[in-house]
Design an enzyme around this catalytic site. Structure first.
Site, mmCIF file in Angstrom:
data_model
loop_
_atom_site.group_PDB
_atom_site.id
_atom_site.type_symbol
_atom_site.label_atom_id
_atom_site.label_comp_id
_atom_site.label_asym_id
_atom_site.label_seq_id
_atom_site.Cartn_x
_atom_site.Cartn_y
_atom_site.Cartn_z
ATOM 1 N N ASP A 338 -22.543 19.738 -30.819
ATOM 2 C CA ASP A 338 -21.551 19.335 -31.808
ATOM 3 C C ASP A 338 -22.291 18.813 -33.038
ATOM 4 O OD1 ASP A 338 -19.193 18.756 -33.082
ATOM 5 O OD2 ASP A 338 -18.255 17.795 -31.366
ATOM 6 N N GLU A 538 -10.711 13.324 -36.108
ATOM 7 C CA GLU A 538 -11.704 12.499 -35.410
ATOM 8 C C GLU A 538 -11.865 11.139 -36.066
ATOM 9 O OE1 GLU A 538 -15.496 14.820 -34.905
ATOM 10 O OE2 GLU A 538 -14.296 16.142 -36.144
HETATM 11 C C1 BGC Z 1 -16.111 18.264 -33.932
HETATM 12 C C2 BGC Z 1 -16.022 19.630 -33.331
HETATM 13 C C3 BGC Z 1 -16.096 20.668 -34.397
HETATM 14 C C4 BGC Z 1 -17.336 20.480 -35.232
HETATM 15 C C5 BGC Z 1 -17.464 21.463 -36.367
HETATM 16 C C6 BGC Z 1 -17.273 18.139 -34.865
HETATM 17 O O1 BGC Z 1 -17.281 16.920 -35.490
HETATM 18 O O2 BGC Z 1 -16.220 17.304 -32.914
HETATM 19 O O3 BGC Z 1 -14.837 19.753 -32.603
HETATM 20 O O4 BGC Z 1 -16.076 21.944 -33.823
HETATM 21 O O5 BGC Z 1 -17.337 19.193 -35.777
HETATM 22 O O6 BGC Z 1 -16.566 21.209 -37.365
HETATM 23 C C1 BGC Z 2 -17.106 17.738 -41.114
HETATM 24 C C2 BGC Z 2 -16.463 18.009 -39.787
HETATM 25 C C3 BGC Z 2 -17.247 17.353 -38.751
HETATM 26 C C4 BGC Z 2 -17.472 15.881 -39.045
HETATM 27 C C5 BGC Z 2 -18.415 15.351 -38.036
HETATM 28 C C6 BGC Z 2 -17.205 16.266 -41.341
HETATM 29 O O1 BGC Z 2 -17.757 15.985 -42.575
HETATM 30 O O2 BGC Z 2 -16.384 18.354 -42.112
HETATM 31 O O3 BGC Z 2 -16.348 19.352 -39.499
HETATM 32 O O4 BGC Z 2 -16.581 17.507 -37.563
HETATM 33 O O5 BGC Z 2 -17.960 15.655 -40.340
HETATM 34 O O6 BGC Z 2 -18.490 14.048 -37.866
#
Ligand code: BGC
Ligand code: BGC
Length: 855
Positions: A338, A538
């Site tokens: 990830d 997230e």
């Molecule tokens: C997320 C994943 C995602 C990845 C790419 C991460 O932060 O946990 O689910 O696929 O980013 O965007």
């Molecule tokens: C990205 C996400 C990723 C996240 C990770 C963001 O800046 O756009 O895809 O999942 O950071 O922590």
């Protein structure tokens, strides 16, 4: 006393016995998921692979592939091999970099897109896909042509693309209880991905969320592993096609990713990227069934979770990645990491992590860290720290997937059908399936006096800030990462909930009026109030209790106002999870959980309104995929002291004639934990924080009510209004000496993952008198530990009297010495000069685009 080894053996023996009993009692399950009987294996790691299911893989004809793999592996240079195991983000990599480093993959994160434009049109995506592909196939420098894969989070349709079909988020799909529909949704998503040239999605999320305080609960189909298992199988078949058929992984299909392995939805207190403190059996029984199903359906990629199990990060967990997933379950595709998750593995950083590869990770997701990571990984292979055999295995797995998907022969993305058929994005046929999913996802929780269904000949008032709000009905992972910063105009093919009601009512001879604040001149026959959670993803979606919008009763007041006017009220609740809404349930005559329905708001009117002749058009089919809480502190259905308000599986239909008794509106005191993402909001410090001031080196004093002054009035804090009464503070530094304003807490919080997630300290400010000296913005991490940054230059540029937003990336404080694992004050503002500054809404927020850079 028995020693640790004996205890472990005993435990293994007990577990094996229990499992044998469990599995023999379950032979039907084996047929559908491909599980076979366990046999004993010995391992040196802290898992017991023999207690895990073995999976029978689908029959694939790899006879032509394996010899090619051997040939390729023997011809690639070590540099080319290392390139294959690295994935960079399109925001930090160019086609030229791909040509030079031979990277195996690119991705676009939620906040990145070709050309840095989240709103880039579909054709720009396709052109970027061609450019990356061509760079990867260029042999002019004597290197080997190996087609690149582009991975993207198509998690509710091809959600990065303007005009794509957007399905309900997984929680809503869980409510439909329709596994066959998942297959069609997978197929449509794959087709739309291929239109813009991407061949790989980071989906499905097959988390089995156990605590819906987790901000990713909406990415989980259900808290129930059986439902997740069934869906995982079906959606993987939809996305990838049938293993063994000629169009498997090609044509209108893509490569799927089962994520996030393992127990992303099982972390303590539902903390994102947290720790699952559960036994190996719980890990297996609750969180693994979806993987068994996905692997038996042929899923080609598994994403390792950011989270940990019993304190050990999964990304560096040899036992789970290698012994269980690869060796025991037989998974022969590859494991991708990830977003910089390898940087969280013990002993690693974002730019160096041999431990993850050695544990069984095959591809690093190294968005912005790829270049240094490439150099370090290459050196680690050369020194033998990463064994060549391990590198070869990782590359073999990646190339196997590329060969299976036919990428070597496929030509550039725009030449592969349906590449470039832009009409397929959001086509009428695709949207009809999304609309069906919306209809089937709606769960009716209350329908007193059978208020629903409504006749379309009525005079309908539609209120609430969710009524005509496409960003809100789509939630996170929509055009941007958190689903924020977008407007209705960015959804050219979508229908809002109000628009759907308007067309149903118009066809039925009635009238529908939109009035977000609920004001009306002609009394309506019925009011439909659409309200709920604002978009999040997230981190930002993690909450401390399940109370809906604590401290903000505006939606409740809206419902009550119609009640007071004796107008029947139908509540349509938009949310990514069940929340405690007892007051809102009490205030409404009917209450519909509509989740995050996506682009097809019309599906809601399909169910709420009858046909013209008064007969039911579509009945409610949705059943709760998670139990609904009776109190704000009831985080999951298991082990809770009370029974849920509505059980998992609950959902009324138009045949039911039950009225809901009045529910308790008492809010119990929340556990004392500090809010990690909000520090000052609505005019008061958030849970666990206090506003304090200090002059010079003197200890700071906390200000009750967040107003008052530091000794000698060198710093005075008073309440002012920004958007609401006294929701902001005015801080006046007299210039008579140094003084500090702080938001501080008693127990330290850990913001490491937030820094990795690129969150920024964010607040609104207004300059009433500009700074006369240096001003420092800081984070404190216990006595003597701080990171401070000068901000007077930016403050001086701001026009006086105007509210503006300030952002400073968390990692900038880290660079200046803040230990983010131990934050005692996330916000410190100090100056010895004169300054008058309005401050409101201090928080962490995503989006680095508009934040200043730091070295
Ligand atoms: C997320 C994943 C995602 C990845 C790419 C991460 O932060 O946990 O689910 O696929 O980013 O965007
Ligand atoms: C990205 C996400 C990723 C996240 C990770 C963001 O800046 O756009 O895809 O999942 O950071 O922590």
């Amino acid at each position: 006393m028995i020693d640790a080894r004996a205890r472990a053996e005993l435990r293994g023996a007990i577990v094996t016995t229990l499992l044998t009993v469990a599995l023999t009692g379950c032979s039907k399950k084996e047929e559908t998921t491909g599980e076979t009987q366990p046999s004993r294996i010995t391992t040196a790691s802290n898992v017991h692979p023999e207690i895990w299911p073995q999976v029978s893989l689908p029959a694939l004809d790899d006879t032509a592939i394996e010899p090619r793999l051997n040939e390729l592996l023997s011809s690639l240079s070590v540099e080319e091999k290392v390139g294959q195991i690295i994935q960079a983000d399109v925001g930090s990599v160019t086609a030229e970099d791909v040509r030079r480093y031979r990277l195996g993959s690119v991705l676009n994160g939620g906040n990145s897109a070709p050309g840095g434009d989240d709103l880039a049109p579909a054709r720009v995506w396709l052109a970027a896909a061609d450019a990356f592909y061509e760079a990867s196939m260029d042999t002019s420098d004597g290197k080997h042509a190996i087609p690149i894969m582009w991975g993207v989070d198509a998690v509710h349709g091809h959600n990065n693309i303007i005009g794509a079909t957007l399905f309900p988020h997984n929680v809503g799909l869980g409510a439909t209880r329709n596994a066959e529909l998942m297959r069609r949704i997978g197929a449509i998503t794959a087709t739309e991905l291929r239109v813009t040239g991407q061949e790989w999605t980071f989906a499905p999320t097959i988390a089995v969320a156990q605590d819906v305080r987790w901000g990713r609960a909406y990415e989980s189909y259900s808290e129930n592993p059986t439902l997740v298992r069934e869906y995982a199988h079906s959606i993987v078949l939809g996305l990838q096609g049938d293993p063994g058929k000629p169009d498997f992984l090609r044509g209108n299909h893509v490569i799927a990713t089962a994520k996030h392995f393992l127990a992303d939805g099982g972390t303590f207190e539902g903390r994102d990227q947290g720790d699952a403190r559960i036994t190996e059996e719980q890990l297996r029984d609750l969180h693994a069934p979806g993987y068994v199903a996905a692997i038996s359906a042929g899923v080609q990629v598994v994403m390792a979770s950011f989270s940990s199990w019993q304190g050990k990060k999964i990304t560096g967990h040899h036992g789970l990645l290698t012994d269980v997933l690869k060796n025991r379950m037989g998974f022969d595709g590859f494991v991708v990491g990830d977003w910089n998750a390898h940087g969280q593995v013990e002993g690693c950083s974002n730019v160096s992590c041999p431990a993850a590869i050695n544990a069984g990770l095959d591809m690093f997701m190294a968005p912005d860290s790829w270049k240094e990571l490439y150099d370090n990984t290459l050196a680690q292979v050369k020194s033998g720290e990463i064994p060549m055999a391990r590198l070869d295995d990782a590359v073999r797995r990646i190339l196997r997937v590329k060969l299976r998907a036919g990428l070597f022969e496929a030509g550039k993305p725009s030449s592969r059908a349906p590449g470039g058929k832009f009409d397929l994005l959001g086509s009428a046929e695709h949207r009809a399936v999304a609309r069906q999913a919306v209809r089937e996802s709606l769960v009716l929780l209350k329908n007193d006096n059978k208020v629903l269904p409504l006749k379309p000949s009525m005079k309908v008032l539609v209120a609430g800030d969710g009524a005509d709000n496409l960003p809100k009905q789509n939630g996170g992972w929509t055009l941007t990462w958190q689903g924020t910063g977008i407007e209705n105009k960015h959804f050219p093919k979508a229908e809002s909930i109000f628009a759907g009601i308007r067309s149903a009512v118009k066809a039925g001879g009635g009238t529908a009026t939109l009035s977000v604040d609920g004001k009306y001149t002609r009394k309506p026959d019925v009011a439909i109030v659409v309200f709920g959670e604002d978009p999040y993803a997230e981190f930002q979606g993690d909450i401390a209790t399940l109370e809906y919008k604590p401290g903000n009763e505006s939606d409740l007041e809206l419902l009550k106002k119609f009640r007071a006017d004796q107008i029947p009220v139908v509540a349509v609740f938009l949310s990514g999870r069940p929340l405690w809404v007892n007051p809102e349930l009490n205030a409404a005559d009917a209450f519909v959980a509509a989740w995050l329905p996506g682009s097809e708001g019309g599906g809601i009117a399909d169910v709420l309104f009858t046909k013209r002749d008064g007969s039911v058009n579509h009945d409610f089919k949705g059943k709760l995929p998670f139990a609904w809480p009776r109190t704000p502190l009831m985080f999951n259905s298991e082990g809770a002291p009370e029974t849920p308000l509505f059980d998992n599986g609950f959902g009324l239909t138009y045949q039911d004639t039950v009225d809901l008794p009045v529910l308790s509106e008492e809010v119990p005191a929340a556990p004392g934990q500090a809010s990690t993402h909000h520090y000052f909001a609505a005019g008061r410090p958030s849970n666990g924080w206090q506003l304090a001031v200090g002059a010079g080196d003197a200890a700071r004093t906390a200000l009750p009510g967040a107003v008052g002054s530091a000794q000698g009035d060198v710093l005075q804090i008073s309440a002012i209004d920004r958007a609401a009464q006294e929701d902001a503070r005015l801080a006046k530094w007299s210039g008579a000496g140094p003084a500090t304003l702080a938001l501080q807490g008693e127990a330290p919080i850990d913001l490491q993952r937030e820094a990795n997630g690129q969150l920024s300290v964010t607040f609104e400010y207004r300059i009433d008198a500009p700074p006369s000296a240096k001003v420092m913005l800081g984070i404190e991490c216990g006595p003597g530990c701080r990171g401070d940054l000068p901000i007077e230059a930016q403050l001086k540029q701001a026009p006086a009297g105007e509210w503006r937003q300030f952002k400073m990336p968390l990692h900038c404080f880290q660079n200046k010495g803040a230990d983010l694992r131990n934050v005692t004050a996330p916000f410190l503002l100090s100056t010895a000069g004169k300054l008058e500054l309005g401050i409101a809404n201090v928080r962490l927020e995503s989006g680095l685009n508009d934040a200043p850079r730091c070295e």
